[in-house]
Design a protein around this motif. Structure first.
Motif, short mmCIF file in Angstrom:
data_model
loop_
_atom_site.label_atom_id
_atom_site.label_comp_id
_atom_site.label_asym_id
_atom_site.label_seq_id
_atom_site.Cartn_x
_atom_site.Cartn_y
_atom_site.Cartn_z
N PRO A 1 2.71 -1.44 -4.70
CA PRO A 1 4.03 -0.84 -4.91
C PRO A 1 4.41 0.06 -3.73
CG PRO A 1 2.37 0.34 -6.16
CD PRO A 1 1.68 -0.85 -5.52
N VAL A 2 5.62 0.50 -3.69
CA VAL A 2 6.18 1.42 -2.70
C VAL A 2 6.29 0.75 -1.33
CG1 VAL A 2 6.10 3.72 -1.66
CG2 VAL A 2 5.24 3.38 -3.99
N MET A 3 5.17 0.37 -0.72
CA MET A 3 5.18 -0.35 0.55
C MET A 3 4.03 -1.34 0.54
SD MET A 3 4.65 0.91 4.51
CE MET A 3 6.23 1.71 4.69
N ASP A 4 4.36 -2.63 0.69
CA ASP A 4 3.32 -3.65 0.68
C ASP A 4 2.57 -3.70 2.01
OD1 ASP A 4 4.57 -5.50 2.55
OD2 ASP A 4 5.92 -6.10 0.95
N GLY A 5 1.50 -4.45 2.02
CA GLY A 5 0.64 -4.51 3.19
C GLY A 5 1.29 -5.13 4.41
N LEU A 6 2.10 -6.14 4.22
CA LEU A 6 2.76 -6.78 5.36
C LEU A 6 3.73 -5.81 6.03
CD1 LEU A 6 2.84 -9.47 6.89
CD2 LEU A 6 4.83 -10.07 5.51
N THR A 7 4.45 -5.04 5.24
CA THR A 7 5.36 -4.04 5.79
C THR A 7 4.57 -2.96 6.53
OG1 THR A 7 6.93 -4.47 4.02
CG2 THR A 7 7.20 -2.40 5.23
N PHE A 8 3.44 -2.55 5.96
CA PHE A 8 2.58 -1.57 6.63
C PHE A 8 2.13 -2.09 7.99
CE2 PHE A 8 -1.65 -0.09 7.75
CZ PHE A 8 -1.44 1.29 7.82
N VAL A 9 1.63 -3.31 8.03
CA VAL A 9 1.15 -3.90 9.29
C VAL A 9 2.28 -3.94 10.32
CG1 VAL A 9 0.34 -6.05 10.35
CG2 VAL A 9 -0.75 -5.20 8.26
N SER A 10 3.44 -4.41 9.92
CA SER A 10 4.58 -4.49 10.84
C SER A 10 4.98 -3.10 11.35
CB SER A 10 5.78 -5.13 10.14
OG SER A 10 5.49 -6.45 9.76
N THR A 11 4.98 -2.12 10.47
CA THR A 11 5.34 -0.76 10.86
C THR A 11 4.34 -0.18 11.85
OG1 THR A 11 6.40 -0.44 8.72
CG2 THR A 11 5.86 1.55 9.96
N VAL A 12 3.06 -0.38 11.59
CA VAL A 12 2.03 0.12 12.51
C VAL A 12 2.18 -0.52 13.87
CG1 VAL A 12 -0.47 0.04 12.97
CG2 VAL A 12 0.36 0.82 10.75
#
Length: 127
Positions: A56-67
């Protein structure tokens, strides 16, 4: 070395952390991608992030892209640790910037082998 375990399941975070600890990692935990970003933005330096996909809140793919968009975090090694096993999902994660992909359930040997391939452990598997 410091590892950030990002998973919405407390049990899974503990399993991953307990697998990383004997390999020489100091694990930190976050329950979703946004919490993990907050830790990074607070100045916590991480060598490895083990990232679940579905959270929830932020999925792993979004986290990877953001990093990957942030120059100060480009050296961080990112490994997806998820139940998502379709080839298209693996391709998406790697294209977004993940270095490796590990499908749950996994063994400690599989974790060690992936980390060795990433250059974070000796290739012979010794910690």
């Amino acid at each position: 070395m410091r590892a950030l375990v990002i998973d919405d399941s407390r049990t899974m975070r503990r399993i991953v952390a307990s697998t990383l600890r004997p390999l020489g990692f100091e694990p930190y935990e976050a329950e979703h991608g946004a919490a993990a970003l907050a830790l990074l933005e607070s100045g916590l330096e991480i060598d490895l992030a083990c990232v679940d996909w579905n959270m929830p809140v932020m999925d792993g793919l979004t986290f990877v892209s953001t990093v990957r968009e942030r120059p100060e975090w480009r050296s961080m090694t990112l490994m997806m640790v998820t139940t998502e096993s379709e080839q298209s999902q693996i391709v998406r994660a790697l294209a977004a910037g993940a270095h490796e992909y590990l499908i749950k359930p996994f063994t400690a040997d599989a974790v060690r082998d992936k980390l060795a391939l990433l250059g974070l452990l000796p290739l012979d598997g010794a910690a």
